[in-house]
Design an enzyme around this catalytic site. Structure first.
Site, mmCIF file in Angstrom:
data_model
loop_
_atom_site.group_PDB
_atom_site.id
_atom_site.type_symbol
_atom_site.label_atom_id
_atom_site.label_comp_id
_atom_site.label_asym_id
_atom_site.label_seq_id
_atom_site.Cartn_x
_atom_site.Cartn_y
_atom_site.Cartn_z
ATOM 1 N N GLY A 10 4.449 3.094 -11.983
ATOM 2 C CA GLY A 10 4.594 3.989 -10.829
ATOM 3 C C GLY A 10 4.291 3.215 -9.550
ATOM 4 N N GLY A 37 5.352 4.328 -5.756
ATOM 5 C CA GLY A 37 4.837 5.571 -5.178
ATOM 6 C C GLY A 37 3.815 5.299 -4.085
ATOM 7 N N GLN A 38 3.237 6.383 -3.571
ATOM 8 C CA GLN A 38 2.331 6.255 -2.423
ATOM 9 C C GLN A 38 1.142 5.339 -2.724
ATOM 10 O OE1 GLN A 38 0.078 9.675 -1.294
ATOM 11 N NE2 GLN A 38 -0.522 8.803 0.678
ATOM 12 N N ASP A 59 8.425 0.696 -12.095
ATOM 13 C CA ASP A 59 8.692 2.048 -11.621
ATOM 14 C C ASP A 59 9.983 2.536 -12.273
ATOM 15 O OD1 ASP A 59 7.441 3.729 -9.072
ATOM 16 O OD2 ASP A 59 9.482 4.320 -9.589
ATOM 17 N N ILE A 60 10.112 3.852 -12.353
ATOM 18 C CA ILE A 60 11.349 4.405 -12.924
ATOM 19 C C ILE A 60 12.518 4.146 -11.981
ATOM 20 C CG2 ILE A 60 11.076 6.745 -11.974
ATOM 21 C CD1 ILE A 60 11.920 7.750 -14.799
ATOM 22 N N ASP A 91 10.440 3.538 -17.516
ATOM 23 C CA ASP A 91 10.060 4.950 -17.621
ATOM 24 C C ASP A 91 8.898 4.992 -18.603
ATOM 25 O OD1 ASP A 91 9.793 7.601 -18.237
ATOM 26 O OD2 ASP A 91 11.894 7.938 -18.782
ATOM 27 N N TYR A 130 -0.036 20.989 -12.099
ATOM 28 C CA TYR A 130 -0.563 19.643 -11.829
ATOM 29 C C TYR A 130 -2.053 19.584 -12.198
ATOM 30 C CZ TYR A 130 -1.921 15.596 -8.943
ATOM 31 O OH TYR A 130 -2.422 14.404 -8.478
ATOM 32 N N LYS A 156 -3.917 17.484 -15.129
ATOM 33 C CA LYS A 156 -4.967 16.509 -14.827
ATOM 34 C C LYS A 156 -6.250 16.841 -15.599
ATOM 35 C CE LYS A 156 -2.948 13.565 -12.131
ATOM 36 N NZ LYS A 156 -2.716 12.176 -12.599
HETATM 37 N N1 SER Z 1 -2.609 14.687 -3.127
HETATM 38 C C1 SER Z 1 -2.413 15.439 -4.327
HETATM 39 C C2 SER Z 1 -1.519 16.593 -4.096
HETATM 40 O O1 SER Z 1 -1.519 17.122 -3.010
HETATM 41 C C3 SER Z 1 -3.727 15.909 -4.858
HETATM 42 O O2 SER Z 1 -4.143 15.102 -5.883
HETATM 43 O O3 SER Z 1 -0.855 16.993 -4.999
#
Ligand code: SER
Length: 311
Positions: A8, A11-12, A34-35, A52, A142, A146
């Site tokens: 990944g 990503g950010q 990364d994918i 992936d 999400y 987690k």
């Molecule tokens: N920054 C993330 C989100 O907003 C939180 O872990 O989904």
């Protein structure tokens, strides 16, 4: 010598993490994956594979081929986007983790980093200075993924001795790569709009406080927890870490001190409910005591760095 795989990497968090790991460990010791192809120019100076994390065969092949010892698994769907695609989010966020934990169990990896989030908390958790151990009833897919992931990490550590380490990231503020589909993303977009003197349409109410952190602190925390001696990592689910906490109105006022008046409209959407279910601020004494975590960037410092980086 460790050989690192970042999954990944576009990503950010991935971009900043790959850059910092390569600076510390040498470009060729940090493999970015990364994918998505092609990989962003910022990390194109070093090894990159398209991968992936759900493709178990390619993952195993790559780990063997490159003699990987450590994995940082960042591939995930974030909170807002996961609400639009709950099944896909569950699959990626869970199966991706299980694929890596299994490789840890088979002793194909020495160490694993997997990020958790403040999203593991829910509306029944204390809102202010949310403690490490408390009621956790997340209401987003999400957050549910987690929290389940945290339980899997602890389970693999206790049962199979897998050295997996984790941090509950707050909202992360950075400029090198855009965030993707989170609830805390407004705190980045506001800079872009303020710098370009455009209207900022904020999807959260002005008084919505959330835990936040500057990316450099988050990257340092990530590398510090990974480099700590194993006996110092006493929590094998995931550690609370606190940076700062602010609302849209508060960050706007602080940015205005540097850039002048910002034109903001507050139009809360479905992300307001997500934000309302999360803590306002986080208590992080275990991370401080166990492996020496401490924050560096407060809000004024974050604002100066962001404006410098984005201008
Ligand atoms: N920054 C993330 C989100 O907003 C939180 O872990 O989904």
């Amino acid at each position: 010598m460790s050989k690192i795989l970042v999954i990944g990497s576009s990503g950010q968090i991935g971009i900043d993490l790959v850059l910092e790991l390569r600076r510390r460990k040498g470009v060729n010791n940090v493999i970015a994956t990364d994918i998505k192809e092609p990989c962003p120019t910022l990390i194109s100076d070093g090894p990159f594979y398209q991968l992936d994390v759900l493709d178990k065969e390619k993952l195993e092949w790559l780990i063997q081929e490159e003699n990987i010892t450590e994995v940082y698994l960042l591939a995930a769907l974030l909170s807002a986007i996961a609400e639009q695609k709950p099944q896909a989010a569950w699959k990626l966020n869970m199966d991706g983790l299980l694929n890596i934990l299994e490789l840890g169990k088979q002793k194909k990896l020495k160490k694993i980093f997997w990020p958790s989030s403040i999203a593991v908390f829910g509306s029944n958790s204390p809102k202010l200075n949310t403690p490490q151990h408390t009621i956790m009833e997340p209401s987003t897919i999400y957050g549910i993924s987690k929290l389940a992931g945290e339980r899997w990490c602890e389970y693999y550590f206790n049962k199979f001795g897998v050295d997996v380490r984790s941090i509950r990231y707050p909202g992360l503020i950075s400029y090198k790569s855009k965030p993707g589909g989170g609830t805390t993303d407004y705190a980045i977009e506001i800079f872009e709009k303020a710098i370009n003197k455009e209207l900022f349409n904020c999807y959260l109410e002005k008084n919505t406080f959330l835990p936040m952190m500057y990316m450099d602190d988050a990257i340092r925390a990530t590398i510090e927890i990974m480099e700590a001696p194993p006996e110092k990592i006493k929590i094998r689910s995931s550690y609370n870490i606190a940076g700062t906490s602010f609302s849209p109105e508060e960050i706007a006022t602080e940015i205005e001190k540097e850039l002048g008046r910002i034109n903001i409209a507050y139009n809360p959407d479905f992300r307001q409910n997500i934000a309302d279910s999360w803590p306002d601020s986080i208590e992080d004494k275990y991370a401080r005591n166990d492996w020496g975590w401490s924050v560096f960037y407060d809000l004024p410092k974050i604002i100066k760095e962001m404006i410098k980086g984005m201008s």
